[in-house]
Write a protein that holds these residues in place. Sequence first.
Motif, PDB file in Angstrom:
ATOM      1  N   THR A 158       6.264  -9.727   3.120  1.00  0.00           N
ATOM      2  CA  THR A 158       5.985  -9.008   1.655  1.00  0.00           C
ATOM      3  C   THR A 158       4.892  -9.801   1.220  1.00  0.00           C
ATOM      4  O   THR A 158       3.524  -9.106   1.206  1.00  0.00           O
ATOM      5  CB  THR A 158       6.666  -8.186   0.640  1.00  0.00           C
ATOM      6  OG1 THR A 158       7.704  -8.104   1.592  1.00  0.00           O
ATOM      7  CG2 THR A 158       5.797  -7.539  -0.056  1.00  0.00           C
ATOM      8  N   GLU A 159       4.505 -11.107   0.800  1.00  0.00           N
ATOM      9  CA  GLU A 159       4.158 -11.648   0.375  1.00  0.00           C
ATOM     10  C   GLU A 159       2.538 -11.936   1.168  1.00  0.00           C
ATOM     11  O   GLU A 159       1.522 -12.360   0.613  1.00  0.00           O
ATOM     12  CB  GLU A 159       4.177 -12.627  -0.889  1.00  0.00           C
ATOM     13  CG  GLU A 159       5.768 -12.615  -1.962  1.00  0.00           C
ATOM     14  CD  GLU A 159       4.964 -12.170  -2.838  1.00  0.00           C
ATOM     15  OE1 GLU A 159       3.182 -11.854  -3.416  1.00  0.00           O
ATOM     16  OE2 GLU A 159       5.342 -11.158  -3.548  1.00  0.00           O
ATOM     17  N   GLY A 160       3.010 -12.145   2.783  1.00  0.00           N
ATOM     18  CA  GLY A 160       2.323 -13.353   2.609  1.00  0.00           C
ATOM     19  C   GLY A 160       1.114 -12.073   3.304  1.00  0.00           C
ATOM     20  O   GLY A 160      -0.222 -11.971   3.821  1.00  0.00           O
ATOM     21  N   ALA A 161       1.638 -10.908   3.557  1.00  0.00           N
ATOM     22  CA  ALA A 161       1.285  -9.676   4.353  1.00  0.00           C
ATOM     23  C   ALA A 161      -0.080  -8.968   3.411  1.00  0.00           C
ATOM     24  O   ALA A 161      -0.864  -8.402   3.549  1.00  0.00           O
ATOM     25  CB  ALA A 161       2.280  -8.633   4.993  1.00  0.00           C
ATOM     26  N   SER A 166       4.009  -1.912  -5.083  1.00  0.00           N
ATOM     27  CA  SER A 166       5.819  -1.260  -5.367  1.00  0.00           C
ATOM     28  C   SER A 166       6.197  -0.629  -3.752  1.00  0.00           C
ATOM     29  O   SER A 166       7.421  -0.856  -2.881  1.00  0.00           O
ATOM     30  CB  SER A 166       6.169  -0.675  -6.205  1.00  0.00           C
ATOM     31  OG  SER A 166       6.805  -0.119  -6.204  1.00  0.00           O
ATOM     32  N   ALA A 167       4.861   0.362  -3.895  1.00  0.00           N
ATOM     33  CA  ALA A 167       5.760   1.255  -1.922  1.00  0.00           C
ATOM     34  C   ALA A 167       5.264  -0.098  -0.690  1.00  0.00           C
ATOM     35  O   ALA A 167       7.092   0.664   0.085  1.00  0.00           O
ATOM     36  CB  ALA A 167       4.725   2.184  -1.660  1.00  0.00           C
ATOM     37  N   PHE A 168       4.629  -0.745  -1.095  1.00  0.00           N
ATOM     38  CA  PHE A 168       4.724  -1.991   0.496  1.00  0.00           C
ATOM     39  C   PHE A 168       5.396  -2.509   0.612  1.00  0.00           C
ATOM     40  O   PHE A 168       6.644  -2.527   1.610  1.00  0.00           O
ATOM     41  CB  PHE A 168       3.181  -2.460   0.429  1.00  0.00           C
ATOM     42  CG  PHE A 168       3.251  -3.673   1.774  1.00  0.00           C
ATOM     43  CD1 PHE A 168       2.601  -2.714   2.830  1.00  0.00           C
ATOM     44  CD2 PHE A 168       3.311  -4.941   1.398  1.00  0.00           C
ATOM     45  CE1 PHE A 168       2.495  -3.512   3.899  1.00  0.00           C
ATOM     46  CE2 PHE A 168       2.771  -5.707   3.038  1.00  0.00           C
ATOM     47  CZ  PHE A 168       2.615  -5.168   3.328  1.00  0.00           C
ATOM     48  N   HIS A 181      -2.642  -0.151 -12.476  1.00  0.00           N
ATOM     49  CA  HIS A 181      -1.374   0.775 -12.499  1.00  0.00           C
ATOM     50  C   HIS A 181      -1.074   0.686 -11.210  1.00  0.00           C
ATOM     51  O   HIS A 181      -0.059   0.841 -10.031  1.00  0.00           O
ATOM     52  CB  HIS A 181      -1.106   1.356 -13.035  1.00  0.00           C
ATOM     53  CG  HIS A 181      -0.001   2.509 -13.507  1.00  0.00           C
ATOM     54  ND1 HIS A 181       1.525   1.865 -13.960  1.00  0.00           N
ATOM     55  CD2 HIS A 181       0.188   3.792 -12.924  1.00  0.00           C
ATOM     56  CE1 HIS A 181       2.447   2.924 -13.070  1.00  0.00           C
ATOM     57  NE2 HIS A 181       1.486   3.795 -12.804  1.00  0.00           N
ATOM     58  N   SER A 182      -2.856   1.122 -10.473  1.00  0.00           N
ATOM     59  CA  SER A 182      -2.138   2.164  -8.751  1.00  0.00           C
ATOM     60  C   SER A 182      -2.168   0.826  -8.009  1.00  0.00           C
ATOM     61  O   SER A 182      -1.246   0.985  -7.162  1.00  0.00           O
ATOM     62  CB  SER A 182      -3.830   2.468  -8.684  1.00  0.00           C
ATOM     63  OG  SER A 182      -3.774   3.027  -7.283  1.00  0.00           O
ATOM     64  N   HIS A 183      -2.601  -0.444  -8.611  1.00  0.00           N
ATOM     65  CA  HIS A 183      -2.499  -1.514  -7.306  1.00  0.00           C
ATOM     66  C   HIS A 183      -0.990  -2.352  -7.531  1.00  0.00           C
ATOM     67  O   HIS A 183      -0.421  -1.899  -6.628  1.00  0.00           O
ATOM     68  CB  HIS A 183      -3.273  -2.767  -8.159  1.00  0.00           C
ATOM     69  CG  HIS A 183      -4.245  -3.769  -6.975  1.00  0.00           C
ATOM     70  ND1 HIS A 183      -3.389  -4.863  -6.852  1.00  0.00           N
ATOM     71  CD2 HIS A 183      -4.820  -3.584  -5.799  1.00  0.00           C
ATOM     72  CE1 HIS A 183      -3.408  -5.739  -6.090  1.00  0.00           C
ATOM     73  NE2 HIS A 183      -4.347  -4.650  -4.867  1.00  0.00           N
TER      74      HIS A 183
END
Length: 300
Positions: A36-39, A61-63, A54-56
Amino acid sequence: MPDRDSVYQRALTQLQQLPEQDEAQQLRVALDRFDTEGAWTLMSPRFKAAPGSHSHKNYFSAFRDLLAWAQAEGYALTEPAPQFGADYKLHLEQRYAQSAASINTRLSQARKFYRIFRQVGVIPSNLDPFSLLERARVTPGEHRHYYTDEEVSRLLAQADLPERVMLLLGAHSGLTTAEVLALRWTHVSFTDGTLTLPDRTVPISMDLERVLRPHAEQVGGGALFSTPTPVVDFPDQNQLRARVFTLCLKANVTYQAWRGLRHAAGRRYYRQLRSIEQVAARLGVENPHLVRMYAEEQSG
């Protein structure tokens, strides 16, 4: 957790230094590893939302949730199966219950991720696993995750013999995808009318027997030839679910994933047994509370 601003700046620098093909390759590797972090480090600069906003944070979170779901379900993000988008939507509908807004927000975010995958070159430019999905709508009393008896009949009408066996192992016997793949002819007893699973024994319905017997003759299994060969032969659970998805398209039936067949079996068992404890035992569910919904549906 590292500061989001520093992550963003590091990602932007890294992105600017990478040739385009290297960026695609690195993102593909990270996605295949469910890193997750790498991508996200590679994807983050492609969002208009300001880092730390907030959007970012919502996108991240969704990813993270999408990758966790795909890994748990055995899906490859860079090679999404035909039913990938529909399965993810069903997951969101279960997670967010009656909130159509939350479902649609998560679907919109997932579409954004796949637009980025196409832009970077991780997947083909014409591949969109969410293209056929409609926006979620919530109508009181219509929220369900099972195939009706009539829908099961329509699916069976579109299926060949092995596919009918597959469908009824789910919709009548209540087997999971893993149990279907593990089922061998040595587990089938036409004499007793049962399927023997590692944790339980379930009856073979009359409809299932009607397709199991000719299928056994075709493949050399069953009563006359008790062999350890698979009852239905699929390479993995994704292929099994993909076949159900294809049959739904042919039969014009709303796709409810494999769990929809299990739920159909649960409702069918409850009509026969009128006991949530016995239904739980048939489905291999340890906690009867998890199948209480079948009783509530039929008493309401």
